[in-house]
Structures are given as structure tokens and as C-alpha cells.
Design an enzyme around this catalytic site. Sequence first.
Site, short mmCIF file in Angstrom:
data_model
loop_
_atom_site.label_atom_id
_atom_site.label_comp_id
_atom_site.label_asym_id
_atom_site.label_seq_id
_atom_site.Cartn_x
_atom_site.Cartn_y
_atom_site.Cartn_z
CD GLU A 14 -1.77 -2.38 1.65
OE1 GLU A 14 -0.56 -2.62 1.95
OE2 GLU A 14 -2.66 -3.20 1.81
CG PHE B 33 -9.76 -9.45 11.21
CD1 PHE B 33 -8.51 -9.86 11.68
CD2 PHE B 33 -10.00 -9.49 9.85
CE1 PHE B 33 -7.54 -10.31 10.80
CE2 PHE B 33 -9.02 -9.95 8.96
CZ PHE B 33 -7.80 -10.36 9.44
CE LYS C 73 -17.27 -6.20 3.57
NZ LYS C 73 -16.71 -7.51 3.95
CG MET D 285 23.00 11.70 2.29
SD MET D 285 24.20 12.73 1.43
CE MET D 285 23.27 13.26 0.00
#
Lengths: 594, 168
Positions: free
Chosen positions: A61, A123, A173, A491
Site C-alpha cells: 500500500e 479484525f 463497510k 549519504m
Amino acid sequence: MTTVTRPPATAAELTGAEVILKALADQGVEVIFGYPGGAVLPIYDALFKSNYVRHILVRHEQAAVHAAEGYARSTGKVGVVLVTSGPGATNAVTGLTDALMDSVPIVCLTGQVPTHLIGNDAFQEADTTGITRPCTKHNYLVKDAGILARTIHEAFHVARSGRPGPVVVDLPKDIQLAKAPYVGPEAIEHRTYRPRRAPDLQAVEQAVELIAKAKRPLFYCGGGVVNSGPRAAELLTEFVRLTGYPVTLTLMGLGSVPASDPLFLGMVGMHGTYESNLAMHGCDVMINIGARFDDRVTGKLAAFSPGSKKIHVDIDPSSINKNVRVDLPVVGDAGETLAAMIAAWKKKKLKVDRAALAEWWDQIKAWQARDCLRYKGSTTVIKPQYALQRLHALTKDLDPYITTEVGQHQMWAAQFLKFERPYHWMTSGGLGTMGYGLPAAIGAQIAHPGRLCIDVAGEASILMNIQEMSTAVQYRLPVKVFILNNQWMGMVRQWQELSHGGRYSESYTEALPDFVKLADAFGGVGFRITKPSDVDGVIKEMIKVEKPVIVDCCVDQKENCFPMIPSGAAHNEMLLGPDDRASQTTSEEGMVLV
Amino acid sequence: MPDQIQTHTLSVLVDNEPGVLARVIGLFSGRGYNIESLTVAEIDAARRLSRITLVTSGTPMVIEQIKAQLDRLVPVHAVRDLTTEGPHVAREMALIKVVGSGDKRVESLRIADIFRARAVDSTIESFVFEMTGSPEKIDAFVNLMRPLGLVDVSRTGIVAISRGAKGI
């Protein structure tokens, strides 16, 4: 263009999920980046039944948000993300923070457990609006299907207007499944949120008079010009040429003035050019348009451009006087303000001080003569700068879209790749997110099929989102990953060298994958370059391959990125190269800075 | 003295929606600003408006930042700096519980009278006083009650409004 089939205009009984898709279509959304899960199944089901929004299935994601950022920053449109509840949302947090720091318009739809379970530790439940509150421009939890459509439209409005940023809409939902009324995007007049675009004309007039009187002027411009749209970059270039004043750009602003323009001094800041930083230090009028006096630009604040009058144009009033006190603030959109400035300049028939300007340019040319980006070439090892110079030379006619990861390679890319126009350079500036480049390149490639999209990467950064090779292969996206592989977190190593006595704590990667085989394993094509003489050939081959490519360019492991303003130092205390090392001591004050 | 710490009272008009207070508080903690007092209540149910009164401190540059950052929040209607925008009235309410008997009990009642605090609850051994005033006045009263059997204090924090005819 492909024809899109839109849902019926008057749909009486839609579910929440259908309303969401219809709202996306009405917002002109063509593509969304996402990953399914339990709490967004109704939306995915509606997506399955519709053919007007294209979904790109990422592998993580975080990458969905970066891909949406790449899409947004290479087009000027809003990037759209769809992820599930709980881990889907928490994984997106880094991307959202990145978009907030770099002012990228994103709408991120997150699934949520049904409203009656919220707060029950269900959940895959997470307090998404709570977690994302500080890393979004705004967020919503929709608990009433009646305001769903309006909320989605409002989210787009907030994301793209004013100073753009990420907006999260958390969607339980049961709301996705409930019947919901639809309203169109027309007339979204927000009760409180009305960002100002048009500048105060009196302030604009004062600004141009100050600009005309300058003896040692400098334009210092940033991402606000890019965000304002391509017209703003044209106006900036016009105004700069009208005055003949020097201009420097921030990391985020690269491309808003053509790099080939002789008035352009290169990037400003910690790894900016010597001439840019000394011009910042020595100017008498600083014209800041759409930049935010970031600490990577200002260096030591107490010694920042001590003798200048500062004009600051910014669309976000909270950017003004945040780090640096300015003399003339102008709140407004960069493009609109530039147009007003040019108009005021012409109306007043203002003339610059030619004699003073010539003297200033003589000084700047003396600084330019130091040739601060010079490096010691080699015929045996590949210098990273050389690799990028060749990459630029061999790709510039193709007008490529360039993304980067974060680190030395990013700064070298900013120094050695030259951008002629905005929307072609995407890098994680504010947050400095390793793993940004590959998904961002995927997003840019989705937006620009058939064009060359290159992720300039380091071998450490690329491993943070390497799984997106799989996405690139799935959608036949011929993105090119050009890894400057020095086996170090370069770096980090450079800072350990400068500030921590060369104690290279955990900055060397003892085990790296074989990137050629890795590309192959994903279904792409891999190349390795170890000799300078092979660089050109491999780059040409890379361009030709119509598949995702990883180039493992094995570069000089010891090379550091110069010039550099050490942490806590002022612009006139720049280090020009490794030979400057005698004076390279970071002050105690500087040690605590990042 | 540009870096002198100043205390400012801000009035913030916001949409009364879930999370709005969290946004304001999160802004202060996330950016390291001070909150000395914060009160919030709905003031217009029909228009779903709440008013937040905030007392904060910082250098003038920080105070300007705080106002700009607050104004940037999407549900914020208006931010007013009462400290710089002319005279204003600031009040705080406190409920103070004092337990004791004999002389101490009599003395607490006598001092309450001087401070115009009202007893709003009483048992044989305790009083609950209600008083309204400036924070300094409440501090003074609470300090006087300490040796007389102070057991509990509950304060609202400051609410403030500008003087004169003009509204927010």
C-alpha cells in the site's frame, strides 16, 4: 484516447460502493492505485462491474500512494488510492506523509470495519482518521451514507485546491453496502475552506518596485510554481527573462525554469551549486516564489542571506514567516501572482538597474568559474556523476520522466540531469522517503504510456519497494530502474565521514541481491555495468527494451556528493570537494541537526 | 525584543464535527506549541458551530504561526487574537471543595463571601464553592482555602470575548 463508459446519470438506487465509483468518474478519475482487502470488497466488486476506472494493483500500500504521487506530479491531476482497513491504511501512512510534505494532491480511500464495530478492536480495525490526522491535509470518516457522495467530491476539492495535499476518506463497510443518494460534483462550496488564489494587488505593486530597484537580485523558486501548473512555469520564465535576473530553484522546483537558460544558476541548498548558494547569501533582494525556506535550503538560519530584502509569494499563509522573517509577503497562487507581477511591471514601465546588474553578473560568473560540479573522472571505475551525465546525454531528446529514491544518487540526479520543463522530475523532497522512486515511476508511466520513465536509484533505497517490479511486469510498464550501486547507504556514510569520525556504523550492505537475476526473476530485464566504457552501450540498450529494466551500475564506492553545506553551516561555508576536507568539521551546533 | 515570550488569548470558531478538537490539539502537540488553557463548547446548535478559547504563549513569530496554522485547518471558520484585537473580557469558573469544622469552616465561608464565591453544596463537614473571575482571582482563592481544608478543585479554563459591539 480510449472511450469511457460512464454510469447512468440518474441512478436512483445505488449502493455506497457504486456511489463512490460514480463520484470518481465524475471527478474525471481514470486510474486508481490500490490493493484489495476485506473492508473494501464492496468497492472492488463495484469496480469489477464497471469499466470506467482503471485499477492498478500494486504489491504494497505504501507503493500505491507513491505511484499515485508519481501520477499526480507528472500530470497535475489528483492521484487516487484505494486500500483496505487496518494494515492497508497503516501501510499507506508513509506515502500520505510524503504527499503532505511535498504538497501532492492525493485522495486516499480506506476501508473501515462496519460502523457498529468501530472502537471494538475488530479484525483489521485501526483508528485510521486518528492515525492519519497529522499526515493528511484533511480526513473524513463517513458514518452516514447520505453524505457519502458529497464527502468524496469535497475530498477532491480539498486535495487539489490551495496548497495541495493528501486527503483520506475512511469508508466503513456497511456504508459501502447501504443504499446511498448521489449528488454531482457541481457547486462544492465549502462552509469554511476557501483558500486564497488571487494576490493582493497592492502587495504585488510594492513587490515589483522592490524588484526593479534591486542591485543584486535573485529569484528563488520552488515546488509552488510546479503545483500551480505549467502556465506558472512559463510565466516565471517570462518574468525572469524580462528582468534578466539570476534564478535558482529548489529540489522541488526543478524544471520550472529551463535548465538550459543562462539565467538559471542551478539548484540551491545543501547540495546546490556554489553560485546559487553564494548568490542567496549575497543578494540584496530575494524573490521567493513558491518555496518555503526549508532547512535544507537555508542552512544556518542566523546567517541566512543577511543583507537581503525578502519577497515571499506563497499560497499557504502558514508558510510565511515560519522559518525566515520576510519583508514583503504575498499570499496567492504562484501563477496568478506572477501574471499580476508581469502586468504591474509592464504597466509601470519599470526598468532594471543595468549597471548594478552587470556587476552582479560579473560576480556570479566568477563563482560559476569555480565549476562546483567538477569531479575527478576515471577510465577504470564508473563515477556516479559520469553515469548520470551519460544518462542525461543519451535520454534528453526523449524528454524522460525522472523519479529518484533518496540519498546521494538523488542529489547527483538533481545536479546532473537537466530539466527543461515541469512535471518531469519527481523526487521525495520533504520527507526523504527511500523506496519512493520505483512506484512513482510506475505512476508516471501509467500516465504517460510509451514515454521513457526512469527511476534513478541507489541499491539500498530500491530494496525498500523492489516488489513493485511485479506491478510493472503485470501492466507491461517499461520503467527503467537505474541503480547507482556503491554498496553503501551513501549519504549515511558521507555524514558519518563528516560528523562521526568515519565510524561507518551499519551503513554498508554486506549482502545484496544479484540485481540482474532479480530483474529476470520478476520477468524484467537486467543489465550490469562495471566499466565506464560500457555505460553508453547499456543505456542505449535499456532505452530499447520494452520491458521493465534494472540497470545495476556499479560505481565508485568512495565517491561523495559535493558541493555541500555542512549541517549547521551557512551558505558561504560550502565545501566544494573532497580536497576541502581540512575545513570539514561539523560544529557541535550542527551535529544535533539532521 | 522580538524573541520575548508573550501570552495570547485566541478565539477559534469551528464546525462542531467529530475530531475537530483532536485536530486543534494535535496541531499544538505536533508542532510543539504551548496550550495554557483550552475550553470548547457548542455555541450554535442549528449551524453546528463550536467556539474554542485558547490561551497560548510564544514569541511573536510563533504566535503568528499558531494563528496561520489554525486558520489552515479545514473545519476552522475564523481565528481571532483577542490579545491584539483590542480589549476583551476573560473569565474562568471554578468549583472548590473544602472540608473542615469549627473555626476553619467559618473562616472558609467568610473568605468565600469576600471573593463573592457561592456555596452550591453543603454538608455538616464540607462546602462546594462556585466562583467566577479572572484566573488570578481563582488562584488567590484556592491558595487561601488550602490551609482551611481544600480537597478538590475543578476549573473550566478561560472563556473570553471582545469588548464592544463587534462580533467574531
